[in-house]
Design a protein around this motif. Structure first.
Motif, PDB file in Angstrom:
ATOM      1  N   ILE A  27      19.962  72.366  50.761  1.00 51.99           N
ATOM      2  CA  ILE A  27      21.129  72.021  51.545  1.00 51.99           C
ATOM      3  C   ILE A  27      22.207  73.071  51.386  1.00 51.99           C
ATOM      4  CG2 ILE A  27      23.000  70.349  51.771  1.00 51.99           C
ATOM      5  CD1 ILE A  27      21.010  68.164  51.179  1.00 51.99           C
ATOM      6  N   THR A  29      28.470  66.967  50.959  1.00 56.20           N
ATOM      7  CA  THR A  29      27.172  66.490  50.474  1.00 56.20           C
ATOM      8  C   THR A  29      27.170  66.398  48.952  1.00 56.20           C
ATOM      9  OG1 THR A  29      26.085  67.514  52.374  1.00 56.20           O
ATOM     10  CG2 THR A  29      24.697  66.914  50.514  1.00 56.20           C
ATOM     11  N   LYS A  89      22.685  64.578  65.722  1.00 52.52           N
ATOM     12  CA  LYS A  89      21.460  65.289  65.380  1.00 52.52           C
ATOM     13  C   LYS A  89      21.639  66.272  64.226  1.00 52.52           C
ATOM     14  CE  LYS A  89      22.330  68.852  68.892  1.00 52.52           C
ATOM     15  NZ  LYS A  89      22.725  69.890  67.914  1.00 52.52           N
ATOM     16  N   ASP A  90      22.873  66.582  63.871  1.00 45.72           N
ATOM     17  CA  ASP A  90      23.146  67.554  62.809  1.00 45.72           C
ATOM     18  C   ASP A  90      22.813  66.968  61.443  1.00 45.72           C
ATOM     19  OD1 ASP A  90      24.130  69.469  64.611  1.00 45.72           O
ATOM     20  OD2 ASP A  90      26.119  68.561  64.570  1.00 45.72           O
ATOM     21  N   TRP A  91      22.292  67.808  60.534  1.00 43.27           N
ATOM     22  CA  TRP A  91      21.897  67.331  59.210  1.00 43.27           C
ATOM     23  C   TRP A  91      23.074  66.786  58.419  1.00 43.27           C
ATOM     24  CZ3 TRP A  91      24.095  68.992  54.749  1.00 43.27           C
ATOM     25  CH2 TRP A  91      24.762  70.227  54.750  1.00 43.27           C
ATOM     26  N   GLU A 122      26.579  62.806  56.234  1.00 48.90           N
ATOM     27  CA  GLU A 122      27.395  63.163  55.070  1.00 48.90           C
ATOM     28  C   GLU A 122      28.880  63.155  55.430  1.00 48.90           C
ATOM     29  OE1 GLU A 122      26.125  63.230  52.187  1.00 48.90           O
ATOM     30  OE2 GLU A 122      24.048  63.173  52.891  1.00 48.90           O
TER      31      GLU A 122
END
Length: 251
Positions: free
Chosen positions: A22, A78, A100-102, A106
């Motif tokens: 990450i 995160t 859709k963003d990782w 968070e």
């Protein structure tokens, strides 16, 4: 009471982040601290070395740890969410954060925890590097500290260049010993915070809040009840706890 504060529990939360890439997709190399080519003379060597030797932090595939590499706001959120166990999500509508963003979840957790609110233009700037003053403000809110302009802040050599809005937040985390200045006496509020710096800061925060029993014995009062605020870790066989109320997790 034969116990001591643990300063490495934060790494248990961070290991997943580092290992999953990450913070950087290149972070995938497990090694001993002595294998890294760029931490031997680094100011955070001891902390980094402890994490690495415990198998809790990985370096890069090129044999480096890159302790002075900056992290983004999304990466910072995160880290903090994992470290403090924030899981409740708030509804968010930032123009630069899509479902859709990782980092979408968070950011939702950070907003839900109340330490991130975004910018006036409706953005949250997830891919922008986070500054030391922004990190201080977020941590102050996450820890629910009272913002205060302390004497320590005014003593920094660059105190006059620290924005007024961030001085109380910096004062709060500095007063707790979580963040500090540089060897030249400055704080460098607008400088991006690095991998080494955030690791050390979280190490200090969680290390100060978590109690560990690493020697066999009986702990707790024979009569009455003692309350321990925060988490407790048992790290040795033969540890018995009696008449204790633990407000956090027993690990």
């Amino acid at each position: 009471m034969a116990s001591k504060k643990v300063r490495y529990w934060a790494s248990l939360f961070l290991v997943l982040i580092f290992c999953l890439g990450i913070i950087s997709p290149a972070v995938a190399r497990s090694a001993k601290a002595t294998d890294f080519t760029d931490i031997d003379h680094h100011w955070a060597k001891d902390t980094i070395a402890q994490w690495v030797e415990n198998g809790l932090v990985n370096g890069y595939t090129d044999g480096t740890f890159k302790p002075d590499k900056s992290i983004t706001r999304a990466e910072f959120m995160t880290l903090v969410n994992k470290a403090f166990g924030f899981s409740e999500k708030a509804a968010i509508g930032f123009s630069d954060a899509a479902a859709k963003d990782w980092f979408y979840d968070e950011i939702a957790k950070a907003v839900g925890a109340g330490y991130i609110s975004g910018y006036q233009d409706g953005t949250v700037k997830p891919n922008q590097e986070i500054s030391r003053q922004e990190a201080a403000a977020a941590l102050c809110k996450a820890l629910k500290l009272s913002p205060i302009v302390t004497e320590e802040v005014n003593k920094f050599a660059d105190a006059q260049t620290i924005p007024e809005w961030s001085k109380p937040y910096i004062g709060a985390v500095v007063a707790q010993g979580y963040m500090g200045g540089y060897t030249d006496g400055t704080f460098k509020a607008e400088r991006s915070i690095t991998r080494a710096e955030i690791v050390v800061v979280l190490d200090r925060i969680l290390g100060a809040q978590i109690l560990s029993y690493d020697v066999a014995g009986i702990y707790g009062p024979e009569e009455g009840v003692e309350t321990i605020s925060g988490d407790v870790i048992i790290k040795a066989d033969g540890v018995t706890l009696q008449n204790l109320i633990i407000t956090g997790d027993l690990i």
